[in-house]
Enzyme design. Structure first.
Site, mmCIF file in Angstrom:
data_model
loop_
_atom_site.group_PDB
_atom_site.id
_atom_site.type_symbol
_atom_site.label_atom_id
_atom_site.label_comp_id
_atom_site.label_asym_id
_atom_site.label_seq_id
_atom_site.Cartn_x
_atom_site.Cartn_y
_atom_site.Cartn_z
ATOM 1 N N LYS A 57 0.875 -1.187 0.000
ATOM 2 C CA LYS A 57 0.000 0.000 0.000
ATOM 3 C C LYS A 57 0.908 1.231 0.000
ATOM 4 O O LYS A 57 1.405 1.659 1.031
ATOM 5 C CB LYS A 57 -0.869 -0.031 1.262
ATOM 6 C CG LYS A 57 -2.136 0.794 1.296
ATOM 7 C CD LYS A 57 -2.121 2.165 0.701
ATOM 8 C CE LYS A 57 -1.907 3.290 1.677
ATOM 9 N NZ LYS A 57 -1.825 4.612 0.994
ATOM 10 N N GLU A 90 9.266 17.493 14.279
ATOM 11 C CA GLU A 90 9.669 17.229 12.896
ATOM 12 C C GLU A 90 8.943 18.203 11.970
ATOM 13 O O GLU A 90 7.715 18.267 11.967
ATOM 14 C CB GLU A 90 9.307 15.788 12.512
ATOM 15 C CG GLU A 90 9.834 15.404 11.154
ATOM 16 C CD GLU A 90 9.619 13.933 10.815
ATOM 17 O OE1 GLU A 90 8.490 13.447 10.996
ATOM 18 O OE2 GLU A 90 10.581 13.281 10.365
ATOM 19 N N GLU A 110 9.088 2.590 11.073
ATOM 20 C CA GLU A 110 10.216 3.485 10.826
ATOM 21 C C GLU A 110 9.645 4.888 10.723
ATOM 22 O O GLU A 110 8.955 5.202 9.746
ATOM 23 C CB GLU A 110 10.895 3.060 9.506
ATOM 24 C CG GLU A 110 12.179 3.764 9.237
ATOM 25 C CD GLU A 110 13.091 3.690 10.431
ATOM 26 O OE1 GLU A 110 13.515 4.756 10.867
ATOM 27 O OE2 GLU A 110 13.341 2.579 10.945
ATOM 28 N N CYS A 126 13.602 11.518 6.316
ATOM 29 C CA CYS A 126 13.495 11.281 7.765
ATOM 30 C C CYS A 126 14.820 11.552 8.444
ATOM 31 O O CYS A 126 14.865 11.817 9.635
ATOM 32 C CB CYS A 126 12.975 9.883 8.061
ATOM 33 S SG CYS A 126 13.791 8.606 7.140
HETATM 34 P P1 NDP Z 1 1.592 9.313 6.909
HETATM 35 O O1 NDP Z 1 2.256 8.621 8.038
HETATM 36 O O2 NDP Z 1 0.172 9.685 7.096
HETATM 37 O O3 NDP Z 1 1.679 8.438 5.566
HETATM 38 C C1 NDP Z 1 2.583 7.394 5.335
HETATM 39 C C2 NDP Z 1 1.851 6.191 4.743
HETATM 40 O O4 NDP Z 1 0.870 5.734 5.663
HETATM 41 C C3 NDP Z 1 1.097 6.495 3.455
HETATM 42 O O5 NDP Z 1 1.092 5.350 2.630
HETATM 43 C C4 NDP Z 1 -0.291 6.760 3.959
HETATM 44 O O6 NDP Z 1 -1.311 6.586 2.990
HETATM 45 C C5 NDP Z 1 -0.416 5.707 5.041
HETATM 46 N N1 NDP Z 1 -1.435 5.979 6.043
HETATM 47 C C6 NDP Z 1 -2.056 7.151 6.345
HETATM 48 N N2 NDP Z 1 -2.950 6.963 7.337
HETATM 49 C C7 NDP Z 1 -2.904 5.653 7.682
HETATM 50 C C8 NDP Z 1 -3.567 4.845 8.633
HETATM 51 N N3 NDP Z 1 -4.471 5.348 9.469
HETATM 52 N N4 NDP Z 1 -3.265 3.532 8.686
HETATM 53 C C9 NDP Z 1 -2.339 3.001 7.868
HETATM 54 N N5 NDP Z 1 -1.676 3.726 6.942
HETATM 55 C C10 NDP Z 1 -1.935 5.031 6.848
HETATM 56 O O7 NDP Z 1 2.461 10.577 6.565
HETATM 57 P P2 NDP Z 1 2.121 11.786 5.569
HETATM 58 O O8 NDP Z 1 2.492 11.393 4.201
HETATM 59 O O9 NDP Z 1 0.734 12.283 5.800
HETATM 60 O O10 NDP Z 1 3.151 12.878 6.112
HETATM 61 C C11 NDP Z 1 2.912 13.550 7.341
HETATM 62 C C12 NDP Z 1 4.193 13.750 8.105
HETATM 63 O O11 NDP Z 1 4.763 12.476 8.395
HETATM 64 C C13 NDP Z 1 5.297 14.470 7.356
HETATM 65 O O12 NDP Z 1 5.151 15.838 7.382
HETATM 66 C C14 NDP Z 1 6.509 13.974 8.105
HETATM 67 O O13 NDP Z 1 6.659 14.728 9.285
HETATM 68 C C15 NDP Z 1 6.161 12.548 8.447
HETATM 69 N N6 NDP Z 1 6.730 11.576 7.473
HETATM 70 C C16 NDP Z 1 7.876 10.936 7.800
HETATM 71 C C17 NDP Z 1 8.450 10.073 6.902
HETATM 72 C C18 NDP Z 1 9.712 9.369 7.219
HETATM 73 O O14 NDP Z 1 10.474 9.048 6.303
HETATM 74 N N7 NDP Z 1 9.976 9.068 8.476
HETATM 75 C C19 NDP Z 1 7.894 9.832 5.576
HETATM 76 C C20 NDP Z 1 6.652 10.527 5.333
HETATM 77 C C21 NDP Z 1 6.118 11.361 6.266
HETATM 78 P P3 NDP Z 1 -1.890 7.880 2.212
HETATM 79 O O15 NDP Z 1 -0.748 8.438 1.457
HETATM 80 O O16 NDP Z 1 -2.933 7.277 1.372
HETATM 81 O O17 NDP Z 1 -2.414 8.822 3.255
#
Ligand code: NDP
Length: 502
Positions: free
Chosen positions: A182, A393, A257, A291
């Protein structure tokens, strides 16, 4: 791409379930747009709970056949996938830059990381070492071996739309698990490309399944489905905590992660030119959306003023633009309007707490930039370690400079956030370097290099709220995607009782 390209009809992206490209049962779709220009790249099918169910069931059905396929054969499929990636590297990188905004050189790096991970895991097809140890009883054999868990749900973010999925899919597959993938809704195209490559390389049907659509809807269905044995997630700490809690109640393995608040320490004996290169690259590369991005510079007071002045000058020179314009762009857009708003809100939060904007600080909207989501590379000064800009962050091109008076104080500041992913120190003093390596509470430590740039053959991950104790990449990844089985064979022909024989 042979027959497999049929999955994309006028760039409409579909799910891949049980060996077929299919629209979601609800017949709904969402848009995939270029964050630099706002242009539509593709539409993508929008899955619901029923599609998750079908994908998990397909993965379940394929599990036995894949588990029983000899691991070297599984590895050979990965080798072929690596070769296809290498051949398509440029095309994948260009699509990635359009889809998520990072500049082309970085997109090539993202694809290369995926290739590295794929080859590395392919080699595990002929390793996956277990132990054979002496048994304490005569005529008895004792050994351990890795077993797949079954079905892995891989939930991935948009910031490394190719590399991060390979970090999960490749170890899962080579160890004999089947997968439901996903990807982030901001980057469905690169996910489709990765699935195409793996199928073209020869994965049997059902072994890898793709569901596109909103995590907020699909996430709980995936995590709580009894057919899913392991959830591997990369993304925000909030979503990770939610998934961890849900999976934990069901006694599932959940590997998370999550975020970081990474710091670069610059001591007064450091090579400042080198340190500046590392800071600029780590803070503003990928528009700060890694990250491991550096969002704090902890400067020893002996060099703080000079370092800050030079950092401000460097930040002001960086050119914003679309990542495809290799000649004129240093920093691309952030991923979305909501990300832009979140990043920019931290400038105000910082100012209200007493920080000063020394470079950047604005949403960039001159000319063509107005069509995309651009934020100026920003340097905040007068920052204290406990301010929100130094604790939370931000995930954008914003870096805070904090002044300290000793190595001990710098280490305290490095360790003062809830995260523990990456940090670095610039110094010429070998003793300071070793103290720092020992005392930094992070999963990654760099000496005389920035906070980004991990290689795939070492464990990747962090302490505290950065994760839940697991590591990706390197040999450590094998522990996430397999169970240990210990096997005792007694060929004495009589009852022998461990710990009870004379
Ligand atoms: P999310 O954690 O929401 O998204 C990451 C993944 O999780 C996407 O595939 C997303 O799907 C999915 N997801 C969202 N909601 C759920 C849920 N309830 N259950 C299971 N999976 C879910 O991060 P965002 O992309 O919204 O980014 C928000 C913040 O997260 C950023 O500003 C940053 O601070 C942090 N982030 C950190 C990352 C890292 O590398 N550590 C990477 C990305 C974000 P969908 O895209 O469909 O919402």
């Amino acid at each position: 791409m042979g027959g497999l390209a049929t999955n994309v009809t006028a760039l409409h992206l579909r799910n891949f379930i049980d060996g077929a490209w299919v629209d979601a049962t609800g017949n709904d779709a969402f848009e995939d747009t270029d964050p630099a220009t706002g242009e539509l790249i593709a539409t993508a099918t929008k899955s619901g709970v029923e599609d998750v169910r079908q994908a998990v069931e397909a993965a379940r059905r394929a599990a036995d056949g894949w588990r029983l396929t000899p691991a070297p054969r599984r590895g050979e499929i990965l080798y072929r996938a690596g070769e296809l990636m290498l051949r398509r590297k440029e095309e994948l990188a260009r699509e990635m830059t359009r889809e998520m905004g990072k500049i082309l050189a970085e997109a090539r790096g993202d694809v290369q990381e995926g290739i590295d991970m794929t080859y590395y895991c392919a080699g595990e097809g002929r390793r996956q070492f277990g132990d054979v140890v002496p048994a304490e009883l005569p005529d008895k054999w004792a050994m351990s071996m890795r077993q797949p868990l079954g079905v892995v749900a891989a939930i991935t973010p948009w910031n490394f739309p190719f590399a991060i999925p390979t970090w999960k899919l490749m170890p899962a597959l080579v160890l004999g698990n089947t997968v439901v993938f996903k990807p982030a809704s901001d980057t469905p195209l690169l996910a489709v490309r990765l699935v195409e490559i793996l199928m073209e390389a020869g994965l049997p049907k059902g072994v890898l399944n793709l569901v596109l659509g909103p995590g907020a809807v699909l996430g709980d269905a995936l995590v709580s489905h009894p057919g899913v044995d392991l959830v591997s997630f990369t993304g925000s700490s909030e979503t990770g905590a939610h998934i961890g809690a849900l999976g934990g109640r069901l006694l599932k393995r959940v590997s998370c992660e999550l975020g970081g608040k990474n710091a670069i320490v610059v001591m007064d004996d450091a090579d400042l030119d080198l340190a500046l290169d590392g800071i600029v690259w780590s803070a503003f590369g990928t528009s700060g959306q890694r990250c491991t991005a550096a969002s704090r510079v902890i400067a020893d007071r002996g060099i703080a003023a000079q370092l800050t002045d030079r950092l401000v000058a460097r930040a002001k020179k960086l050119r914003l633009g679309p990542g495809l314009d290799e000649q004129n762009t240093d920093v691309g857009p952030v991923i979305s309007r909501s990300a832009l708003e979140k990043v920019h809100s931290y400038v105000g939060i910082g100012e209200r707490e007493g920080a000063t904007v020394a470079a950047g600080g604005r949403v960039a909207s001159e000319g063509a930039l107005a069509k995309g989501f651009f934020h100026e590379p920003t340097v905040l000064v007068d920052v204290k370690p406990n301010m929100r800009v130094a604790q939370e962050e931000i995930f954008g091109p914003v870096v805070s400079v904090i002044e300290t008076a000793s190595l001990e104080e710098a280490v305290r500041v490095v360790n003062s956030t809830k995260y523990g992913l990456s940090c670095s120190i610039y110094t010429r003093d070998v003793n300071d370097a070793f103290r720092f390596m020992r005392d930094a509470e992070t999963g990654l430590v760099y000496v005389n290099a920035g906070t980004i740039g991990a290689e795939i053959q070492l464990p990747f991950g962090g302490t505290k709220s950065t994760g839940n104790g697991h590591r990706e990449a390197g040999r450590a990844a094998l522990d996430v995607y397999s169970e240990w089985k210990s096997i005792y064979v007694d060929f004495s022909g009589k009852l022998q009782r461990a710990q009870m024989e004379p």
